[in-house]
Write a protein that holds these residues in place. Structure first.
Motif, short mmCIF file in Angstrom:
data_model
loop_
_atom_site.label_atom_id
_atom_site.label_comp_id
_atom_site.label_asym_id
_atom_site.label_seq_id
_atom_site.Cartn_x
_atom_site.Cartn_y
_atom_site.Cartn_z
N TRP A 1 -0.18 4.16 -3.89
CA TRP A 1 -1.34 3.44 -3.39
C TRP A 1 -2.09 4.27 -2.35
O TRP A 1 -1.54 5.19 -1.74
N ASN A 2 -3.34 3.93 -2.17
CA ASN A 2 -4.15 4.43 -1.07
C ASN A 2 -5.06 3.28 -0.65
O ASN A 2 -5.89 2.82 -1.43
N VAL A 3 -4.88 2.79 0.56
CA VAL A 3 -5.68 1.68 1.06
C VAL A 3 -6.44 2.09 2.32
O VAL A 3 -6.65 1.30 3.23
N GLY A 4 -6.83 3.36 2.35
CA GLY A 4 -7.64 3.86 3.45
C GLY A 4 -6.90 4.72 4.44
O GLY A 4 -7.52 5.40 5.27
N GLY A 5 -5.58 4.73 4.36
CA GLY A 5 -4.79 5.52 5.30
C GLY A 5 -4.07 6.68 4.65
O GLY A 5 -3.04 7.13 5.14
N GLY A 6 -4.60 7.16 3.53
CA GLY A 6 -3.94 8.25 2.83
C GLY A 6 -2.95 7.74 1.80
O GLY A 6 -2.73 6.54 1.65
N LEU A 7 -2.33 8.66 1.10
CA LEU A 7 -1.45 8.33 -0.01
C LEU A 7 -0.15 7.70 0.48
O LEU A 7 0.46 8.15 1.44
N GLY A 8 0.26 6.64 -0.23
CA GLY A 8 1.59 6.06 -0.07
C GLY A 8 2.26 6.04 -1.43
O GLY A 8 1.62 5.77 -2.44
N SER B 1 0.17 -4.51 3.77
CA SER B 1 -0.52 -3.57 4.64
C SER B 1 -0.24 -2.14 4.16
O SER B 1 -0.57 -1.78 3.04
N ASN B 2 0.44 -1.34 4.95
CA ASN B 2 0.70 0.05 4.58
C ASN B 2 2.11 0.27 4.03
O ASN B 2 2.49 1.41 3.74
N ILE B 3 2.89 -0.80 3.86
CA ILE B 3 4.29 -0.69 3.43
C ILE B 3 4.40 -1.09 1.96
O ILE B 3 3.91 -2.14 1.55
N GLY B 4 5.06 -0.24 1.17
CA GLY B 4 5.25 -0.52 -0.25
C GLY B 4 6.71 -0.71 -0.60
O GLY B 4 7.58 0.03 -0.11
N ASN B 5 7.00 -1.72 -1.42
CA ASN B 5 8.34 -1.99 -1.92
C ASN B 5 8.32 -1.98 -3.44
O ASN B 5 7.36 -2.46 -4.06
N LEU B 6 9.38 -1.46 -4.04
CA LEU B 6 9.45 -1.36 -5.50
C LEU B 6 10.83 -1.78 -5.97
O LEU B 6 11.84 -1.17 -5.59
N TRP B 7 10.87 -2.84 -6.82
CA TRP B 7 12.11 -3.30 -7.44
C TRP B 7 12.06 -2.96 -8.93
O TRP B 7 11.04 -3.22 -9.59
N VAL B 8 13.13 -2.43 -9.47
CA VAL B 8 13.24 -2.17 -10.91
C VAL B 8 14.65 -2.57 -11.33
O VAL B 8 15.63 -2.11 -10.74
N ARG B 9 14.75 -3.42 -12.34
CA ARG B 9 16.06 -3.83 -12.85
C ARG B 9 15.90 -4.35 -14.27
O ARG B 9 14.79 -4.71 -14.69
N LEU C 1 0.10 5.69 6.14
CA LEU C 1 -0.29 5.72 7.55
C LEU C 1 -0.44 4.32 8.11
O LEU C 1 -1.13 3.47 7.53
N ALA C 2 0.20 4.04 9.24
CA ALA C 2 0.14 2.72 9.85
C ALA C 2 -1.24 2.45 10.42
O ALA C 2 -1.99 3.36 10.77
N GLY C 3 -1.57 1.15 10.51
CA GLY C 3 -2.84 0.74 11.10
C GLY C 3 -3.97 0.58 10.12
O GLY C 3 -5.04 0.07 10.47
N VAL C 4 -3.77 1.02 8.87
CA VAL C 4 -4.78 0.87 7.83
C VAL C 4 -4.10 0.22 6.63
O VAL C 4 -3.16 0.79 6.09
N GLY C 5 -4.58 -0.97 6.20
CA GLY C 5 -3.85 -1.65 5.14
C GLY C 5 -4.66 -2.58 4.28
O GLY C 5 -4.09 -3.36 3.52
N ARG C 6 -6.00 -2.52 4.35
CA ARG C 6 -6.80 -3.41 3.52
C ARG C 6 -7.24 -2.71 2.25
O ARG C 6 -7.83 -1.63 2.29
N PHE C 7 -6.94 -3.34 1.12
CA PHE C 7 -7.29 -2.81 -0.20
C PHE C 7 -8.66 -3.36 -0.58
O PHE C 7 -8.81 -4.56 -0.82
N ASP C 8 -9.66 -2.49 -0.64
CA ASP C 8 -11.04 -2.94 -0.86
C ASP C 8 -11.37 -2.95 -2.35
O ASP C 8 -11.80 -1.94 -2.92
#
Length: 311
Positions: free
Chosen positions: A102-109, A138-146, A167-174
């Motif tokens: 993802w990228n929501v304005g704070g660089g690649l995650g 926000s800027n935190i991503g979780n991934l479950w696979v099973r 990057l923390a502080g930026v987390g809105r997906f436009d």
């Protein structure tokens, strides 16, 4: 007067047409056929979708069910880019491991799950299907696979997600109503997507975005003569006593008036979970104006109200 009559007739026909289109979309969303590419040499199927109610948000959830019977190792399963910014979210299989990026304005995650996706010898067997769930808060991503079907007591059912952060502080997906979801490919792939295969590889059964189903056969565009149906994927056991609402619907429950009724006593019991801090949970109204009981959420607190009428 004749013009008004003609105008009312046109308005009525337009409303009827809109209702038919809505019903058609609803029926298409209920089709439970899975989707894959035509042919065995690789992926050719690319489809786009226009989900309703796309809007900027600080949270994104994607859930899909997937299986693969070929030896190919890469697949772009979900890609939602913003048309107004560089924002995007995507799920892809890279070298047989699921990757959420993802990228929501704070660089690649990005986060890659360690579970290796096995080749299915027979897609009709439920144990060969995988459930993939990606969540961004926000800027935190979780991934479950099973696997969709997990033996009783298996550690896979409650295994923790793979987690990473941008990057923390930026987390809105436009994103907005004009943006499109891509499955199998895209006209302009983001350079940080690593899957190299063009077209949908494997069999995609169902797809949910932010708790709402995306009907795989209710597509906006597709490559001509490239997509076909495959077998219906595995289904998880659903609690029939639970219901999910997405904010634009409700359920009406009628009271059985044949039973014993005590007008001095009323109780309501329910279990719920929600991301909303303000919501109407339950309302029961009588025939008389102003008489009601309600359960609401206000600023995250449950409020019980009784209205006896008369002001």
């Amino acid at each position: 007067q004749q013009f008004e009559k003609w105008n009312d007739t046109i308005a009525s026909k337009l409303e009827e047409l809109r209702n038919k289109i809505t019903r058609a979309h609803h029926n298409a969303n209920r089709i439970r056929l899975s989707m894959t590419s035509i042919g065995d040499s690789g992926g050719t199927c690319v489809r786009t979708y226009k989900p309703a109610n796309l809007e900027p948000s600080t949270m994104t959830t994607i859930v899909l069910t997937y299986a693969i019977s070929s030896q190919l190792r890469d697949a772009l399963l979900f890609y939602l880019p913003s048309s107004s910014t560089d924002d995007f979210v995507a799920i892809e299989m890279v070298n047989r491991k699921m990757r959420f990026v993802w990228n929501v304005g704070g660089g690649l995650g990005e986060v890659t799950h360690p579970l290796h996706i096995q080749t299915a010898g027979d897609l009709n067997k439920d144990q060969h299907w995988y459930r993939v769930e990606a969540e961004r808060v926000s800027n935190i991503g979780n991934l479950w696979v099973r696997p969709v079907v997990v033996p009783e007591g298996s550690s896979l059912r409650d295994s923790p997600p793979a987690t990473n952060a941008s990057l923390a502080g930026v987390g809105r997906f436009d994103v907005g109503p004009g943006d499109r979801v891509w499955v199998g490919g895209a006209d302009r792939r983001h350079p940080h997507l690593l899957s190299t295969q063009s077209g949908l590889v494997g069999c995609l059964h169902h797809l949910h975005l932010n708790g709402r189903p995306i009907g795989l056969w209710d597509f906006s565009t597709q490559n001509p003569h490239s997509c076909t149906a495959c077998v219906e994927g595995a289904q998880e056991v659903v609690d029939e006593s639970s219901y999910s609402f997405a904010g634009d619907g409700y359920s009406v429950v009628t009271h059985d008036s044949s039973g014993t009724y005590n007008k001095y006593l009323f109780s309501v019991s329910l279990k719920f979970k929600t991301f909303d801090s303000n919501a109407l949970l339950f309302i029961g109204s009588g025939n008389s104006t102003g008489k009601y009981v309600s359960l609401t959420l206000k600023n995250g607190r449950v409020i019980f109200r009784i209205g006896y009428g008369g002001g």
